[in-house]
Design an enzyme around this catalytic site. Structure first.
Site, PDB file in Angstrom:
ATOM      1  N   SER A   7       0.831  -1.299  -0.026  1.00  0.00           N
ATOM      2  CA  SER A   7      -0.015  -0.571   0.112  1.00  0.00           C
ATOM      3  C   SER A   7       0.576   1.420  -0.085  1.00  0.00           C
ATOM      4  O   SER A   7       0.512   2.796  -0.658  1.00  0.00           O
ATOM      5  CB  SER A   7      -0.494   0.010   1.210  1.00  0.00           C
ATOM      6  OG  SER A   7      -0.305   0.252   2.077  1.00  0.00           O
ATOM      7  N   MET A  89      10.557  -6.380   4.829  1.00  0.00           N
ATOM      8  CA  MET A  89      11.092  -7.571   6.373  1.00  0.00           C
ATOM      9  C   MET A  89      11.721  -8.087   6.500  1.00  0.00           C
ATOM     10  O   MET A  89      12.394  -8.653   6.911  1.00  0.00           O
ATOM     11  CB  MET A  89       9.741  -8.749   6.138  1.00  0.00           C
ATOM     12  CG  MET A  89       8.562  -7.130   5.900  1.00  0.00           C
ATOM     13  SD  MET A  89       8.186  -6.498   7.433  1.00  0.00           S
ATOM     14  CE  MET A  89       8.104  -7.173   8.800  1.00  0.00           C
ATOM     15  N   ARG A  90      13.339  -7.436   5.676  1.00  0.00           N
ATOM     16  CA  ARG A  90      14.581  -7.946   5.889  1.00  0.00           C
ATOM     17  C   ARG A  90      15.487  -6.434   6.755  1.00  0.00           C
ATOM     18  O   ARG A  90      15.380  -5.094   6.182  1.00  0.00           O
ATOM     19  CB  ARG A  90      15.114  -7.986   4.945  1.00  0.00           C
ATOM     20  CG  ARG A  90      14.455  -9.502   3.870  1.00  0.00           C
ATOM     21  CD  ARG A  90      15.576 -10.271   3.720  1.00  0.00           C
ATOM     22  NE  ARG A  90      13.354 -11.669   3.636  1.00  0.00           N
ATOM     23  CZ  ARG A  90      13.709 -12.447   3.930  1.00  0.00           C
ATOM     24  NH1 ARG A  90      14.587 -12.658   5.122  1.00  0.00           N
ATOM     25  NH2 ARG A  90      12.623 -13.439   3.291  1.00  0.00           N
ATOM     26  N   HIS A 114       7.586   3.084   9.295  1.00  0.00           N
ATOM     27  CA  HIS A 114       7.727   2.014  11.004  1.00  0.00           C
ATOM     28  C   HIS A 114       6.775   2.498  11.314  1.00  0.00           C
ATOM     29  O   HIS A 114       6.177   4.167  11.957  1.00  0.00           O
ATOM     30  CB  HIS A 114       8.644   2.838  11.374  1.00  0.00           C
ATOM     31  CG  HIS A 114       8.979   1.533  13.122  1.00  0.00           C
ATOM     32  ND1 HIS A 114       9.039   0.334  12.675  1.00  0.00           N
ATOM     33  CD2 HIS A 114       8.661   1.422  13.992  1.00  0.00           C
ATOM     34  CE1 HIS A 114       8.841  -0.383  13.797  1.00  0.00           C
ATOM     35  NE2 HIS A 114       8.710   0.486  14.696  1.00  0.00           N
TER      36      HIS A 114
HETATM   37  C1  GRF Z   1       3.655  -0.880   6.385  1.00  0.00           C
HETATM   38  O1  GRF Z   1       2.756  -0.664   7.904  1.00  0.00           O
HETATM   39  C2  GRF Z   1       5.184  -0.576   7.491  1.00  0.00           C
HETATM   40  O2  GRF Z   1       4.713   0.973   8.056  1.00  0.00           O
HETATM   41  C3  GRF Z   1       5.393  -1.482   7.956  1.00  0.00           C
HETATM   42  O3  GRF Z   1       5.262  -2.567   6.923  1.00  0.00           O
HETATM   43  C4  GRF Z   1       3.938  -1.990   6.379  1.00  0.00           C
HETATM   44  C5  GRF Z   1       3.697  -2.274   4.802  1.00  0.00           C
HETATM   45  O4  GRF Z   1       2.702  -2.430   4.436  1.00  0.00           O
HETATM   46  N1  GRF Z   1       7.046  -1.192   7.486  1.00  0.00           N
HETATM   47  P1  GRF Z   1       2.468  -2.124   2.689  1.00  0.00           P
HETATM   48  O5  GRF Z   1       3.142  -3.265   2.337  1.00  0.00           O
HETATM   49  O6  GRF Z   1       3.108  -0.624   2.024  1.00  0.00           O
HETATM   50  O7  GRF Z   1       0.708  -1.965   2.545  1.00  0.00           O
END
Ligand code: GRF
Length: 210
Positions: A7, A89-90, A114
């Site tokens: 998103s 997520m790394r 974050h």
């Molecule tokens: C978001 O909540 C962002 O703050 C965190 O991971 C999530 C990613 O969401 N780091 P998206 O993949 O951008 O929808």
């Protein structure tokens, strides 16, 4: 760089398309084959590189280094000025972070969003952490990336009340709305490097928007 839903990628690309943000996304780099962000990139006509995290290494660190080698190969070709992490997520190693260091002004040209008001609730699930903790507010932080996870210099923060929220999902829904707005807005002055890092007593850095 993204690992999931995408998103934030969507919001950033939309801001670019609407000429609200002057930037070009050279590629989406994704580590998860099933990540919806890949389809979102395809629909938006943005190139993507899928670089799955490798299996079969003795240690997590070795796997991370091998994975980053692949990432660096792609980056070598693309030569981006900034890396924008959007739900990636790394954990980045200092090897990668140092390649994006602005030597003159000593910050990394890597930005992350974050889902909490750092330094509260670092790590995964920031919104859920705030809800479970019983906090009255939750929030969003956009920061520059340094080796210490979720701890780099803060560019922007916004809080919102979660007093009325009855589930973690409600907190997340509210948070994602804030993210969609705050990330493109902040990237406007961060990507154009219209800011000054101001050292603070104790070793941290305040990011002053010029
Ligand atoms: C978001 O909540 C962002 O703050 C965190 O991971 C999530 C990613 O969401 N780091 P998206 O993949 O951008 O929808």
């Amino acid at each position: 760089m993204a690992s999931g839903r995408g998103s934030n990628f969507d919001a950033i690309d939309q801001a670019i398309q609407q000429k609200d943000l002057s930037a070009e996304i050279l590629s989406v780099i994704c580590d998860r084959p099933a990540a919806p962000v890949l389809e979102k990139a395809r629909l938006r006509g943005v190139p993507a590189h899928l670089l799955p995290f490798p299996e079969g290494y003795r240690s997590r660190h070795e796997a991370r280094l091998a994975h980053e080698e692949k990432v660096l190969e792609v980056l070598e070709n693309l030569q981006p000025r900034f890396l924008v992490l959007a739900g990636y997520m790394r954990i980045l190693t200092s090897n990668l972070i140092e390649r994006f260091r602005s030597e003159l002004r000593d910050y990394s040209r890597i930005v992350n969003i974050h889902p909490s008001i750092l330094p509260a609730f670092p790590g995964v699930g920031g919104y859920a952490q705030a809800f479970r903790y019983g906090a009255k507010v939750a929030g969003v932080t956009v920061h520059l990336v340094e080796k210490e996870v979720d701890a780099g210099p803060i560019c922007a923060q916004e809080v919102f009340s979660i007093v009325e929220c009855e589930t973690e999902q409600e907190v997340e829904r509210k948070g994602l709305e804030v993210e969609r707005r705050i990330y493109p807005q902040t990237l406007k002055w961060v990507l154009s490097e219209q800011f000054t890092p101001v050292p603070r007593e104790g070793g941290r850095v305040y990011v002053r928007k010029n």
